[in-house]
Design a protein around this motif. Sequence first.
Motif, PDB file in Angstrom:
ATOM      1  N   SER A 134      -3.435   4.248  -1.583  1.00 17.46           N
ATOM      2  CA  SER A 134      -4.397   4.814  -0.759  1.00 17.46           C
ATOM      3  C   SER A 134      -4.631   6.123  -0.630  1.00 17.46           C
ATOM      4  O   SER A 134      -3.670   7.001  -1.112  1.00 17.46           O
ATOM      5  CB  SER A 134      -4.160   4.108   0.685  1.00 17.46           C
ATOM      6  OG  SER A 134      -2.970   4.693   1.201  1.00 17.46           O
ATOM      7  N   ASN A 135      -5.644   6.624   0.081  1.00 19.96           N
ATOM      8  CA  ASN A 135      -5.833   8.222   0.175  1.00 19.96           C
ATOM      9  C   ASN A 135      -5.768   8.793  -1.067  1.00 19.96           C
ATOM     10  O   ASN A 135      -4.947   9.709  -1.324  1.00 19.96           O
ATOM     11  CB  ASN A 135      -4.931   8.739   1.195  1.00 19.96           C
ATOM     12  CG  ASN A 135      -5.293   8.617   2.487  1.00 19.96           C
ATOM     13  OD1 ASN A 135      -6.292   8.884   2.874  1.00 19.96           O
ATOM     14  ND2 ASN A 135      -4.534   8.140   3.158  1.00 19.96           N
TER      15      ASN A 135
ATOM     16  N   SER B 229       0.454  -2.249   5.932  1.00 18.79           N
ATOM     17  CA  SER B 229       0.801  -1.800   4.538  1.00 18.79           C
ATOM     18  C   SER B 229       1.314  -2.911   3.629  1.00 18.79           C
ATOM     19  O   SER B 229       1.557  -2.726   2.485  1.00 18.79           O
ATOM     20  CB  SER B 229       1.775  -0.602   4.639  1.00 18.79           C
ATOM     21  OG  SER B 229       2.935  -0.893   5.432  1.00 18.79           O
TER      22      SER B 229
ATOM     23  N   ARG C  64     -11.208  -0.109  -5.756  1.00 20.82           N
ATOM     24  CA  ARG C  64     -11.647  -0.913  -4.587  1.00 20.82           C
ATOM     25  C   ARG C  64     -13.277  -1.183  -4.609  1.00 20.82           C
ATOM     26  O   ARG C  64     -13.532  -2.238  -4.235  1.00 20.82           O
ATOM     27  CB  ARG C  64     -11.469   0.241  -3.377  1.00 20.82           C
ATOM     28  CG  ARG C  64     -11.985  -0.239  -1.918  1.00 20.82           C
ATOM     29  CD  ARG C  64     -11.614   0.727  -1.052  1.00 20.82           C
ATOM     30  NE  ARG C  64     -11.768   0.097   0.313  1.00 20.82           N
ATOM     31  CZ  ARG C  64     -11.078  -0.437   1.178  1.00 20.82           C
ATOM     32  NH1 ARG C  64      -9.941  -0.497   0.841  1.00 20.82           N
ATOM     33  NH2 ARG C  64     -11.660  -0.882   2.230  1.00 20.82           N
TER      34      ARG C  64
ATOM     35  N   GLU D  33       0.756   5.938  -0.492  1.00 18.24           N
ATOM     36  CA  GLU D  33      -0.037   7.156  -0.934  1.00 18.24           C
ATOM     37  C   GLU D  33       0.624   7.610  -1.988  1.00 18.24           C
ATOM     38  O   GLU D  33       1.699   7.879  -1.858  1.00 18.24           O
ATOM     39  CB  GLU D  33       0.088   7.895   0.314  1.00 18.24           C
ATOM     40  CG  GLU D  33      -0.822   7.668   1.517  1.00 18.24           C
ATOM     41  CD  GLU D  33      -1.079   8.914   2.336  1.00 18.24           C
ATOM     42  OE1 GLU D  33      -1.091   9.667   2.139  1.00 18.24           O
ATOM     43  OE2 GLU D  33      -1.449   8.439   3.684  1.00 18.24           O
TER      44      GLU D  33
ATOM     45  N   TYR E 118      -0.980  -1.077  -4.741  1.00 18.74           N
ATOM     46  CA  TYR E 118      -2.399  -0.309  -4.187  1.00 18.74           C
ATOM     47  C   TYR E 118      -2.110   1.078  -3.898  1.00 18.74           C
ATOM     48  O   TYR E 118      -1.206   1.433  -2.970  1.00 18.74           O
ATOM     49  CB  TYR E 118      -3.025  -1.015  -3.045  1.00 18.74           C
ATOM     50  CG  TYR E 118      -4.432  -0.474  -2.431  1.00 18.74           C
ATOM     51  CD1 TYR E 118      -5.662  -0.893  -3.219  1.00 18.74           C
ATOM     52  CD2 TYR E 118      -4.514   0.368  -1.538  1.00 18.74           C
ATOM     53  CE1 TYR E 118      -6.789  -0.238  -2.947  1.00 18.74           C
ATOM     54  CE2 TYR E 118      -5.560   0.986  -1.029  1.00 18.74           C
ATOM     55  CZ  TYR E 118      -6.824   0.447  -1.716  1.00 18.74           C
ATOM     56  OH  TYR E 118      -7.922   1.034  -1.063  1.00 18.74           O
TER      57      TYR E 118
ATOM     58  N   LEU F 203      -9.401   4.827  -5.205  1.00 20.76           N
ATOM     59  CA  LEU F 203      -8.562   3.781  -4.620  1.00 20.76           C
ATOM     60  C   LEU F 203      -8.655   2.778  -5.430  1.00 20.76           C
ATOM     61  O   LEU F 203      -9.492   2.033  -5.859  1.00 20.76           O
ATOM     62  CB  LEU F 203      -9.504   3.409  -3.279  1.00 20.76           C
ATOM     63  CG  LEU F 203      -9.639   4.733  -2.104  1.00 20.76           C
ATOM     64  CD1 LEU F 203     -10.503   4.248  -1.236  1.00 20.76           C
ATOM     65  CD2 LEU F 203      -8.283   5.033  -1.606  1.00 20.76           C
TER      66      LEU F 203
ATOM     67  N   LYS G  80       0.742  -1.250  -0.025  1.00 17.82           N
ATOM     68  CA  LYS G  80      -0.156  -0.139  -0.122  1.00 17.82           C
ATOM     69  C   LYS G  80       0.921   1.266   0.190  1.00 17.82           C
ATOM     70  O   LYS G  80       1.880   1.397   0.723  1.00 17.82           O
ATOM     71  CB  LYS G  80      -0.786  -0.056   1.276  1.00 17.82           C
ATOM     72  CG  LYS G  80      -2.118   0.815   1.132  1.00 17.82           C
ATOM     73  CD  LYS G  80      -3.098   0.280   2.098  1.00 17.82           C
ATOM     74  CE  LYS G  80      -2.515  -0.087   3.385  1.00 17.82           C
ATOM     75  NZ  LYS G  80      -3.650  -0.588   4.663  1.00 17.82           N
TER      76      LYS G  80
END
Length: 162
Positions: free
Chosen positions: A60-61, A141, A119, A14, A58, A65, A12
């Motif tokens: 995130s934020n 993560s 997602r 950002e 992936y 997503l 994961k």
Amino acid sequence: MAASAPNYWLFKTEPSSYSIHDLAKEPKKSTFWDGVRNYQARNLLRDDVQVGDRVFFYHSNTEPLAIYGTAKVTRKGYPDHTALDPKGGHYDPKSTTENPIWYMVDIKLIQVFPEPVTRERMQDEKILKDMMLLKRGSRLSIQPVTSDEWKTIHKLAGVDDR
DNA sequence: GCCAACGTTGGC
DNA sequence: GCCAACGTTGGC
């Protein structure tokens, strides 16, 4: 001797700090996956992630997503030297050269999906419902992924599983 | 922007 | 060693 089957993971990130597009800028080169500062994720990086393992990327934020692509592990866990640099954002005074606390691995791009697998899309898929990622409050993560999940998501992305 | 779910810290 | 307070993550 046959090579053992790869394990599958989900990393994961950002995208504002590091995104798959940063990785894709140098497709031939390995990049170190640094800055993991959680013991559970550290243990996976140090003990379980192996050369040849496959990784979902992936974001995130961000919007949307989604899983944006895949990478391959090119070097297994070794001490994360960014923990030793007081000026870097990942400094941890508890970590030393003799007794490193944090670990990282090297990865290399496999492919950027033509369309990210969102997602939302994943939540619609019964076979993916046990993914740690989709559980409420899942913050780890580095997450293990099953080979079925690996295949299913490639199907959703409309690309070959590489 | 809100807030649930975690992880970490620190007083006792 | 317990646990309250606090900080962070990250979806919604």
